[in-house]
Each structure stands twice: as structure tokens, then as C-alpha cells.
Design a protein around this motif. Structure first.
Motif, PDB file in Angstrom:
ATOM      1  N   ALA A  59      55.550  30.570  34.106  1.00 42.67           N
ATOM      2  CA  ALA A  59      54.804  31.265  33.871  1.00 42.67           C
ATOM      3  C   ALA A  59      53.954  31.954  34.539  1.00 42.67           C
ATOM      4  O   ALA A  59      53.113  32.354  34.495  1.00 42.67           O
ATOM      5  N   ASP A  60      54.950  32.574  35.586  1.00 39.03           N
ATOM      6  CA  ASP A  60      54.486  33.026  36.766  1.00 39.03           C
ATOM      7  C   ASP A  60      54.574  34.402  36.170  1.00 39.03           C
ATOM      8  O   ASP A  60      55.338  35.040  35.252  1.00 39.03           O
ATOM      9  N   GLY A  61      54.763  35.977  37.105  1.00 41.39           N
ATOM     10  CA  GLY A  61      55.085  37.215  37.223  1.00 41.39           C
ATOM     11  C   GLY A  61      54.110  37.819  36.571  1.00 41.39           C
ATOM     12  O   GLY A  61      53.731  39.667  36.708  1.00 41.39           O
ATOM     13  N   TYR A  62      52.997  37.442  35.758  1.00 43.56           N
ATOM     14  CA  TYR A  62      51.831  37.652  35.200  1.00 43.56           C
ATOM     15  C   TYR A  62      50.471  38.058  36.279  1.00 43.56           C
ATOM     16  O   TYR A  62      50.018  39.258  36.289  1.00 43.56           O
ATOM     17  N   GLU A  63      50.398  36.887  36.681  1.00 40.71           N
ATOM     18  CA  GLU A  63      49.372  36.787  37.719  1.00 40.71           C
ATOM     19  C   GLU A  63      49.008  35.723  38.380  1.00 40.71           C
ATOM     20  O   GLU A  63      49.514  34.944  38.314  1.00 40.71           O
ATOM     21  N   TRP A  66      53.057  46.295  48.796  1.00 42.29           N
ATOM     22  CA  TRP A  66      53.306  45.664  47.926  1.00 42.29           C
ATOM     23  C   TRP A  66      52.263  46.781  47.483  1.00 42.29           C
ATOM     24  O   TRP A  66      51.285  46.556  47.573  1.00 42.29           O
ATOM     25  N   PRO A  67      51.844  47.556  45.914  1.00 40.31           N
ATOM     26  CA  PRO A  67      50.908  47.965  45.530  1.00 40.31           C
ATOM     27  C   PRO A  67      49.715  46.507  44.246  1.00 40.31           C
ATOM     28  O   PRO A  67      51.326  45.945  43.677  1.00 40.31           O
ATOM     29  N   VAL A  68      49.044  46.078  44.651  1.00 37.65           N
ATOM     30  CA  VAL A  68      48.667  45.254  43.696  1.00 37.65           C
ATOM     31  C   VAL A  68      46.948  45.725  43.160  1.00 37.65           C
ATOM     32  O   VAL A  68      46.132  46.665  43.421  1.00 37.65           O
ATOM     33  N   ALA A  69      47.102  44.982  41.566  1.00 35.34           N
ATOM     34  CA  ALA A  69      46.022  44.777  41.854  1.00 35.34           C
ATOM     35  C   ALA A  69      45.135  43.432  41.800  1.00 35.34           C
ATOM     36  O   ALA A  69      45.623  42.568  41.500  1.00 35.34           O
ATOM     37  N   THR A  70      43.369  43.496  41.563  1.00 34.26           N
ATOM     38  CA  THR A  70      42.863  42.231  42.051  1.00 34.26           C
ATOM     39  C   THR A  70      41.676  42.140  40.683  1.00 34.26           C
ATOM     40  O   THR A  70      41.037  43.079  40.675  1.00 34.26           O
ATOM     41  N   ASP A  71      41.047  41.143  40.619  1.00 30.09           N
ATOM     42  CA  ASP A  71      39.429  40.912  40.074  1.00 30.09           C
ATOM     43  C   ASP A  71      38.889  40.153  40.811  1.00 30.09           C
ATOM     44  O   ASP A  71      37.558  40.456  40.508  1.00 30.09           O
ATOM     45  N   GLY A  72      39.526  39.583  41.322  1.00 32.40           N
ATOM     46  CA  GLY A  72      38.299  39.101  42.783  1.00 32.40           C
ATOM     47  C   GLY A  72      38.914  37.465  42.214  1.00 32.40           C
ATOM     48  O   GLY A  72      38.882  36.639  42.984  1.00 32.40           O
ATOM     49  N   GLN A  73      39.711  37.250  41.452  1.00 30.19           N
ATOM     50  CA  GLN A  73      39.877  35.623  40.651  1.00 30.19           C
ATOM     51  C   GLN A  73      41.190  35.772  40.403  1.00 30.19           C
ATOM     52  O   GLN A  73      41.659  35.088  40.503  1.00 30.19           O
ATOM     53  N   LEU A  79      50.933  42.552  40.181  1.00 34.78           N
ATOM     54  CA  LEU A  79      51.016  43.420  40.503  1.00 34.78           C
ATOM     55  C   LEU A  79      51.507  44.519  39.550  1.00 34.78           C
ATOM     56  O   LEU A  79      51.320  44.346  37.988  1.00 34.78           O
ATOM     57  N   PRO A  80      51.197  46.015  39.647  1.00 33.42           N
ATOM     58  CA  PRO A  80      50.914  46.992  38.095  1.00 33.42           C
ATOM     59  C   PRO A  80      52.536  47.500  37.830  1.00 33.42           C
ATOM     60  O   PRO A  80      53.076  47.378  38.448  1.00 33.42           O
ATOM     61  N   HIS A  81      52.020  48.397  36.437  1.00 35.77           N
ATOM     62  CA  HIS A  81      53.356  48.774  36.282  1.00 35.77           C
ATOM     63  C   HIS A  81      52.977  50.218  36.208  1.00 35.77           C
ATOM     64  O   HIS A  81      52.706  50.918  36.061  1.00 35.77           O
ATOM     65  N   CYS A  82      53.929  50.198  37.383  1.00 31.54           N
ATOM     66  CA  CYS A  82      53.990  51.876  38.364  1.00 31.54           C
ATOM     67  C   CYS A  82      55.448  52.009  38.032  1.00 31.54           C
ATOM     68  O   CYS A  82      56.522  51.109  37.587  1.00 31.54           O
ATOM     69  N   PRO A  83      55.867  53.755  37.998  1.00 37.79           N
ATOM     70  CA  PRO A  83      57.645  53.940  38.308  1.00 37.79           C
ATOM     71  C   PRO A  83      58.215  53.401  39.261  1.00 37.79           C
ATOM     72  O   PRO A  83      57.487  52.811  40.148  1.00 37.79           O
ATOM     73  N   GLY A  84      58.745  52.978  38.556  1.00 38.87           N
ATOM     74  CA  GLY A  84      60.014  51.548  39.413  1.00 38.87           C
ATOM     75  C   GLY A  84      60.118  50.884  39.563  1.00 38.87           C
ATOM     76  O   GLY A  84      60.966  49.722  40.832  1.00 38.87           O
ATOM     77  N   MET A  85      59.134  49.667  39.173  1.00 37.52           N
ATOM     78  CA  MET A  85      58.624  48.352  38.506  1.00 37.52           C
ATOM     79  C   MET A  85      59.831  47.816  38.076  1.00 37.52           C
ATOM     80  O   MET A  85      59.966  47.935  37.189  1.00 37.52           O
ATOM     81  N   LEU A  86      60.404  46.762  38.318  1.00 39.85           N
ATOM     82  CA  LEU A  86      61.127  45.777  37.689  1.00 39.85           C
ATOM     83  C   LEU A  86      60.385  44.434  36.751  1.00 39.85           C
ATOM     84  O   LEU A  86      59.541  43.571  37.532  1.00 39.85           O
ATOM     85  N   GLY A  87      60.494  44.725  35.267  1.00 35.01           N
ATOM     86  CA  GLY A  87      60.016  43.483  34.997  1.00 35.01           C
ATOM     87  C   GLY A  87      60.731  42.867  33.835  1.00 35.01           C
ATOM     88  O   GLY A  87      62.337  42.657  34.270  1.00 35.01           O
ATOM     89  N   VAL A  88      60.250  41.861  33.495  1.00 37.15           N
ATOM     90  CA  VAL A  88      60.948  40.757  32.478  1.00 37.15           C
ATOM     91  C   VAL A  88      60.701  41.440  31.044  1.00 37.15           C
ATOM     92  O   VAL A  88      59.648  40.824  30.285  1.00 37.15           O
ATOM     93  N   ASP A  93      50.267  45.234  32.494  1.00 40.47           N
ATOM     94  CA  ASP A  93      49.733  44.951  33.713  1.00 40.47           C
ATOM     95  C   ASP A  93      49.565  43.333  33.108  1.00 40.47           C
ATOM     96  O   ASP A  93      48.722  43.535  31.986  1.00 40.47           O
ATOM     97  N   ARG A  94      49.977  42.212  33.314  1.00 35.83           N
ATOM     98  CA  ARG A  94      49.319  40.806  33.025  1.00 35.83           C
ATOM     99  C   ARG A  94      49.874  40.309  31.554  1.00 35.83           C
ATOM    100  O   ARG A  94      49.402  39.469  31.416  1.00 35.83           O
ATOM    101  N   ASN A  95      50.234  41.796  31.032  1.00 40.12           N
ATOM    102  CA  ASN A  95      51.548  41.344  29.340  1.00 40.12           C
ATOM    103  C   ASN A  95      52.869  40.523  29.297  1.00 40.12           C
ATOM    104  O   ASN A  95      53.021  40.286  28.151  1.00 40.12           O
ATOM    105  N   ILE A  96      53.481  41.213  30.588  1.00 46.01           N
ATOM    106  CA  ILE A  96      55.037  41.070  31.330  1.00 46.01           C
ATOM    107  C   ILE A  96      54.822  41.129  32.195  1.00 46.01           C
ATOM    108  O   ILE A  96      54.382  41.766  33.497  1.00 46.01           O
ATOM    109  N   ALA A  97      56.385  39.999  32.665  1.00 44.67           N
ATOM    110  CA  ALA A  97      55.858  39.574  34.036  1.00 44.67           C
ATOM    111  C   ALA A  97      56.869  40.396  34.817  1.00 44.67           C
ATOM    112  O   ALA A  97      58.055  41.079  34.099  1.00 44.67           O
ATOM    113  N   LEU A  98      56.291  41.216  36.049  1.00 47.89           N
ATOM    114  CA  LEU A  98      57.121  42.407  37.293  1.00 47.89           C
ATOM    115  C   LEU A  98      57.407  40.821  38.038  1.00 47.89           C
ATOM    116  O   LEU A  98      56.323  40.467  38.785  1.00 47.89           O
TER     117      LEU A  98
END
Length: 300
Positions: free
Chosen positions: A122-126, A153-160, A164-173, A199-204
Motif C-alpha cells: 500500500a505504500d509508495g503512493y503517499e 528528496w523532492p517532496v510534495a505535501t497537502d498537510g495531511q 515523492l513527485p514524478h520528476c525526471p530520473g525518479m524510479l517507479g513501480v 503522483d499518488r497514482n503509481i508508487a515511487l
């Protein structure tokens, strides 16, 4: 008849004007100069346990950093697959899509997965809450989140939650349709413009430290989604090792910029005032502010 005081007065006025004229502002440091001046305390070592060494056929060596703080179960799966030797037995590059991703895995999708692998992590999304030691950037993000850096790390947050954001060079599943989340047996690296809609649709689960040119320069697949439709196009993954499993003298060493130096670097990169630039941009996308990395000497 020339009055002798006139030349003297003119000279005085010229000198006064020179004194009154404000000096041209000194050029601000460039991002490279900030990196070069960063003290040793602002360079954070990347643990050997998080460094993944891949070699694809044709001497294509790629070094990645795994992100257990953001995707602990997925990262544990990847480590288990490496220790099992699963990748060299089964994985090949199967997809190279222009301005998008390079993807590798089992082209048959039938190779047995080791029993220890957790299905559908369940992790890797947020992750819940805000990340530790998070420094927010002052510029807005197009995807509705506050962005910044945490732990190198580059990070995005909504406070809750944070992710990780999908940026060039990031590794996903890679995964199939939900509720599948992938196991880590199929991985991809972003090689184009950051596809932040993922972002938050595929695990990074990590990022490339070195060797991305061996992926981004590959021939593009001509089938749908950049797939290689002929077996001879696929590129085998011939070796997968964790740096921690190597003798200390053979372990590659990397560091990432953190702390005040990272904040200063981000500010000057977003507002370039060094000699080449005419106008500072006034902001930058998080994908243009991936924390600087460097390789350091190996242990003796």
C-alpha cells in the motif's frame, strides 16, 4: 580668452559624478558556485543499503537510490528480489517511450515471484502527515500541493500526507489496474518531462544517481506506449546488486546536498542573477530543483 578655472571645474564635476554614480551590483553566485562552496556538513551521505547497482546488456550501468522512508514495503520487495537473483534471470527492458519512461521487467509476466515478496503493497503512493525536516519552497505548485525538500528528496505535501513527485530520473513501480500496486518486479525510470499527473497514482521508490544516459538514449519502442514488440529489441538486465553487499572498498559512495546550502541553491536556481541571465524567473518547478548529488571517494 580661456578662463583657467573652467577646465579645473569640469574635472571636479566629472570626479563628483563618478563618486555619486552607484557601483554596478556584483553578480550573484550561480547555482554551481553555491554547490562548490557548500560546507561538508551540508553533504549528506547516502546509505550503501539504499544504493542499487544495475547493469544492462551492452555495459549500461545505472546506479539508483532506493527510498525506504517513502515506500518501505516496495523497497523491501526490491531488495528481496535482488538478493534472490530474480532480476538477471527474468528482467529485460521492454519499453522506451519518448518523453516518458524506460521500463523493465519480465516480458512474459509469468516468471514466479519469490514467496517472501509482499503482493500489492500500500505504500509508495503517499505517507501520512508532513515529512520530517521539511523545507517548503515559496513558489506555488501546479498540482495543488506545497513542494519542497526533506532528507535530500523532492517532496510534495497537502498537510495531511506527503509523497515523492514524478520528476525526471525518479524510479517507479509498474502495475496493472487497481487494486494492483505492483511488487517491484517491474520498474521504470522517468526520462522525459515530469509526468506529475502520475503522483499518488503509481508508487515511487527511488531515483537515479548515475547513468541515466544509458536509459534515456535507448531506441524508442515503436509499438503502443513505446513497447518493444520484437524479442531482439529487448535489453536484458544482467546484474542487480545492493552496494551494501559489496566489500567496502568496492561500494560506490554518494552524497546529496541538504540544509542551508540546498535552500540557497534552490533560491539562486529559481532566481538566476549571475552574469548570463537578463531576467530572474521568480520561481521554479520542483522537478527543476532536484537536490544536487555527487560521487565521493570510495573507502580505503
Amino acid at each position: 580668452m580661456k578662463h583657467p578655472i573652467v577646465p579645473a571645474l569640469a574635472a571636479c564635476l566629472t570626479a563628483a559624478a563618478a563618486i555619486a554614480q552607484p557601483a554596478a551590483p556584483a553578480a550573484a553566485p550561480s547555482p554551481g558556485e553555491v554547490i562548490a562552496a557548500a560546507p561538508a556538513a551540508d553533504w549528506q551521505a547516502i546509505p550503501a543499503a539504499d544504493i542499487l547497482l544495475l547493469e544492462f546488456a551492452g555495459n549500461r550501468r545505472v546506479v539508483l537510490q532506493l527510498a525506504p522512508a517513502f515506500a518501505p514495503t516496495h523497497v523491501a520487495n526490491i531488495r528481496a528480489l535482488v538478493k534472490d537473483g530474480w532480476f538477471p534471470r527474468h528482467a529485460q527492458i521492454v519499453r522506451v517511450q519518448e518523453n516518458y519512461v524506460v521500463q523493465w521487467g519480465d516480458p512474459t509476466e509469468k516468471a514466479p515471484i519469490p514467496a517472501a515478496i509482499v503482493a500489492r503493497p500500500a505504500d509508495g503512493y503517499e505517507q501520512p502527515g508532513k515529512p520530517a525536516n521539511f523545507t517548503a519552497l515559496p513558489w506555488p505548485d501546479a498540482y495543488g500541493a506545497v513542494v519542497g525538500h526533506a532528507g535530500g528528496w523532492p517532496v510534495a505535501t497537502d498537510g495531511q500526507a506527503h509523497w515523492l513527485p514524478h520528476c525526471p530520473g525518479m524510479l517507479g513501480v509498474g502495475r496493472n489496474m487497481a487494486p494492483d500496486t505492483g511488487t517491484g518486479a517491474e520498474l521504470y525510470v522517468v526520462i522525459g518531462h515530469g509526468p506529475r499527473h502520475l503522483d499518488r497514482n503509481i508508487a515511487l521508490v527511488g531515483r537515479v544517481l548515475e547513468g541515466i544516459e544509458h536509459l534515456s538514449a535507448l531506441p524508442r519502442g515503436t509499438a503502443a506506449l513505446g513497447m518493444y514488440d520484437r524479442p531482439e529489441q529487448r535489453i536484458p538486465l544482467v546484474s542487480a546488486r545492493l552496494a551494501a553487499d559489496l566489500p567496502p572498498a568496492e561500494q560506490p559512495r554518494f552524497q546529496v546536498l541538504v540544509g542551508q546550502s540546498l535552500a540557497t541553491w534552490a533560491g539562486v536556481r529559481a532566481n538566476r542573477r549571475d552574469a548570463f541571465f537578463n531576467r530572474p524567473a521568480g520561481g521554479a518547478d520542483i522537478c527543476n530543483l532536484m537536490p544536487p548529488l555527487r560521487r565521493t571517494p570510495q573507502a580505503k
